[in-house]
Design an enzyme around this catalytic site. Structure first.
Site, short mmCIF file in Angstrom:
data_model
loop_
_atom_site.label_atom_id
_atom_site.label_comp_id
_atom_site.label_asym_id
_atom_site.label_seq_id
_atom_site.Cartn_x
_atom_site.Cartn_y
_atom_site.Cartn_z
CB THR A 232 17.38 -30.50 24.63
OG1 THR A 232 17.43 -29.07 24.65
CG2 THR A 232 18.07 -31.02 23.40
NE ARG A 233 10.74 -25.66 24.65
CZ ARG A 233 10.83 -24.85 25.71
NH1 ARG A 233 10.99 -25.34 26.92
NH2 ARG A 233 10.72 -23.54 25.57
CG HIS B 271 22.37 -27.84 27.90
ND1 HIS B 271 22.57 -26.57 27.42
CD2 HIS B 271 21.20 -27.82 28.56
CE1 HIS B 271 21.56 -25.81 27.76
NE2 HIS B 271 20.70 -26.54 28.46
CB ALA C 144 0.60 2.91 -1.92
N1 LIG Z 1 -6.14 6.39 -12.90
C1 LIG Z 1 -4.87 6.49 -12.49
N2 LIG Z 1 -4.59 6.87 -11.23
C2 LIG Z 1 -3.30 6.96 -10.84
N3 LIG Z 1 -2.23 6.66 -11.60
C3 LIG Z 1 -2.48 6.26 -12.87
C4 LIG Z 1 -3.78 6.16 -13.35
N4 LIG Z 1 -3.70 5.73 -14.62
C5 LIG Z 1 -2.39 5.59 -14.90
N5 LIG Z 1 -1.64 5.92 -13.84
C6 LIG Z 1 -0.14 5.85 -13.80
O1 LIG Z 1 0.24 4.59 -13.21
C7 LIG Z 1 1.44 4.76 -12.49
C8 LIG Z 1 1.51 3.70 -11.41
O2 LIG Z 1 0.46 3.80 -10.48
P1 LIG Z 1 0.57 2.92 -9.19
O3 LIG Z 1 0.65 1.52 -9.57
O4 LIG Z 1 1.69 3.44 -8.36
O5 LIG Z 1 -0.81 3.21 -8.45
S1 LIG Z 1 -1.43 2.39 -7.23
O6 LIG Z 1 -0.41 2.39 -6.19
O7 LIG Z 1 -1.76 1.05 -7.68
O8 LIG Z 1 -2.61 3.16 -6.83
C9 LIG Z 1 1.42 6.19 -11.99
O9 LIG Z 1 2.68 6.77 -12.19
P2 LIG Z 1 3.75 7.01 -11.06
O10 LIG Z 1 3.13 7.80 -9.96
O11 LIG Z 1 4.83 7.77 -11.77
O12 LIG Z 1 4.22 5.65 -10.61
C10 LIG Z 1 0.44 6.91 -12.91
O13 LIG Z 1 1.06 7.81 -13.77
#
Ligand SMILES: Nc1ncnc2c1ncn2[C@@H]1O[C@H](COP(=O)(O)OS(=O)(=O)O)[C@@H](OP(=O)(O)O)[C@H]1O
Length: 574
Positions: free
Chosen positions: A199-200, A207, A479
């Site tokens: 069986t599998r 059964h 992101a």
């Molecule tokens: N160049 C630049 N661009 C955007 N954000 C910057 C940068 N340098 C520093 N930060 C500060 O880093 C916090 C975290 O960023 P993230 O890791 O969420 O960014 S990413 O998702 O990797 O693009 C993010 O803060 P939060 O938004 O409060 O998490 C920013 O305040």
């Protein structure tokens, strides 16, 4: 006495002579090597332990052609499924492999040397011929044909193997038995007539009834020998199945049945595979073998028609009954008769008598939705194990992924949602804030596109792992790139629920909210490549929810997320 092996001699290739074994182990370390595929590993284990007797290695060209075209080895012995070592030509050339040379075959899981092959010939796979002759089709809906087209490598290496080490297993070790061990077990138990059951799938009441009927009819004991190597893609994993088999064993009268696992790589080859299964069971010492409806069937072809007729496998096995020398016990499908509370083969049910059945698809539906599974169909112990392995949504994990500009309010939403989910209870709740991840996981990364992609991919990995383990995960990075978010969705959705929330608070409001003055520094040019100022933010087109803290309160946004989770069954009636 257990049944005699196929060909008369059990080809157990494990070496008992310690000095010889040590010599081979030392040689294995000096030879060029090949890392086996999962299928080759299964095949090799059964070559080494004698499960594939009379084979002593991987097919030579003469054996391959003979098996594919005539279902026989050149010796005339019946053998229906080709067993070969396929390797990329280019890889083989780098190894300097030629007829006469030796190669070490290594375990893909731990790199251990398992065997040495002495190459007798090198030849080319004939995909079309093999597909047509062995499986009766070139339709890729057949798993073995699909494997041939997409996984099988072009060049086949034939030759006998010498055992170096047995593959090491860590699961259910006590009930993984070689043919010799099964034969010893039969001897110890004084079993002379044994009906083997292949069986599998999980086993249910039908059964159990079928195997007990077979035992009664043939005055035999029962060997339940499920496949734990490779089965049909999409099958229930072997861990769950073995727990099911272990739960069903006490349902047999004391001393009637034993459970033993088989590391076979099935091809789903229907009739030819049924003959192969019978040969293997003979090698394990069984005297009888149950072949049911649609044995080793691959399902339906790309036109929706079954590849093989329901009793085609039985017919082929019965055709070879004399030379197989293992008595085939053919069975029709057993069906339940509610009026008399018994199971009967479908062909023996009198006309007009009410019958009940639950198909595999229907069972999967009931497991998914939590709908009841009646006791006439399965034992409560079995259902419990299956339900554990297929938890309903309210026991599965999920990720809420908040994306948006810095100071858009995603962090406040994330924290509030964490509290709301903690109030709900039942799951651990993890918070992956952008800033925390930057400190804990991505401290070496900056903010180029590549570095942001790596950062978001790391969050995706952690979120998927948490989701898989049943947790609630709330992630809140900026992101800014769509592609990276899509990847996270794909990765997490394989493990549980995924919700993308776009916190679309306008930039002006974000700047106003930013009490730390980061935007001011970015606008002044002190921070370069800042999202929303001089770096891009790609707004998602496929968000499950779009929120704007200037228009909606944090409480209301959290409530909207809770409503989404409730709609899909992740929270609520637990
Ligand atoms: N160049 C630049 N661009 C955007 N954000 C910057 C940068 N340098 C520093 N930060 C500060 O880093 C916090 C975290 O960023 P993230 O890791 O969420 O960014 S990413 O998702 O990797 O693009 C993010 O803060 P939060 O938004 O409060 O998490 C920013 O305040």
């Amino acid at each position: 006495m257990a049944n005699s092996p196929h060909g008369g001699v059990l080809k157990d290739l494990y070496i008992r002579d310690e000095p010889l074994k040590a010599t081979l182990q030392a040689e294995a370390e000096t030879l060029p090597h090949v890392v086996l595929t999962e299928r080759q590993l299964c095949d090799l284990e059964l070559i080494l332990n004698g499960g594939f007797s009379p084979l002593q290695g991987f097919h030579t060209q003469a054996e391959y052609t003979s098996v594919v075209t005539t279902s026989r080895l050149p010796s005339g012995a019946l053998w229906t499924i080709p067993i070969y070592l396929d390797i990329d030509r280019a890889h083989l050339d780098t190894l300097g492999a030629v007829p006469g040379s030796r190669l070490t075959l290594r375990d893909p899981r731990d790199d251990q040397p398992l065997a040495i092959i002495t190459i007798s010939d090198i030849y080319t796979v004939d995909r079309t011929q093999e597909a047509l002759q062995v499986y009766g089709t070139t339709d890729e809906a057949h798993p073995a044909v699909h494997y041939l087209r997409h996984n099988t490598r072009d060049t086949l290496v034939g030759g006998d193997v010498q055992a170096v080490n047995a593959p090491q297993h860590y699961d259910y070790v006590a009930i993984r038995r070689s043919p010799n061990e099964v034969r010893q077990l039969f001897k110890k138990l004084n079993w002379t007539r044994v009906v083997a059951f292949q069986t599998r799938n999980p086993m249910h009441r039908a059964h159990r009834e079928l195997t007990v009927r077979a035992a009664r009819m043939r005055h035999a004991n029962v060997l339940i020998q499920p496949v734990v190597g490779l089965t049909k893609p999409g099958d229930i994993d072997h861990f769950t199945r073995v727990r099911v088999y272990q739960a069903i064993m006490p349902k047999y009268p004391n001393g009637m049945a034993q459970l033993s696992l088989l590391p076979l790589a099935m091809r789903m080859g229907g009739p030819r595979e049924a003959v192969w299964h019978a040969i293997i069971r003979k090698n394990f010492g069984a005297t009888h073998f149950i072949v049911g409806r649609d044995h080793a069937g691959p399902g339906s072809n790309s036109q929706g028609v079954d590849f093989y007729g329901p009793y085609e496998a039985q017919d082929l096995v019965l055709k070879y009954r004399d030379e197989l020398d293992i008595e085939v016990v053919p069975f029709q499908m057993l069906t339940y008769l509610p009026d008399t509370d018994e199971y009967q083969p479908i062909n023996e049910v009198a006309e007009g008598v009410k019958t009940l059945n639950i198909s595999g698809t229907e069972l999967r539906r009931r497991l998914k939705t939590g709908a009841p599974i009646p006791e006439w169909f399965s034992y409560p112990e079995v259902v419990r194990i299956l339900r554990e392995a297929n938890p309903p949504r309210d026991h599965q994990g999920f990720t809420v992924f908040l994306t948006g500009l810095h100071a858009s309010g995603k962090e406040s939403i994330a924290r509030a949602l964490q509290v709301a989910l903690n109030q709900e209870g039942g799951r651990s709740v993890s918070l992956l804030l952008g800033e925390t991840i930057r400190q804990e996981l991505s401290s070496e990364l900056g903010y180029t596109k590549r570095e942001r992609d790596i950062n978001v991919a790391r969050i995706g990995f952690v979120a998927a792992e948490l989701t898989r383990s049943g947790a609630a995960c709330i992630a809140a990075p900026i992101a800014p790139y769509d592609e990276a978010r899509q990847q996270v969705r794909k990765q997490v959705a394989r493990a549980g629920g995924f919700y993308l929330v776009h916190v679309a608070t306008p930039l002006e409001a974000c700047i106003k909210n930013d009490r730390a003055g980061v935007y001011a520094r970015a606008i002044a040019g002190d921070i370069k490549g800042f999202t929303g100022i001089d770096d891009v933010y790609e707004a998602p087109s496929n968000a499950d929810l779009v929120a704007d803290v200037t228009k909606t309160s944090i409480s209301q946004i959290v409530h909207e997320i809770i409503l989404l989770l409730e709609r899909d069954g992740y929270i609520g009636d637990r």
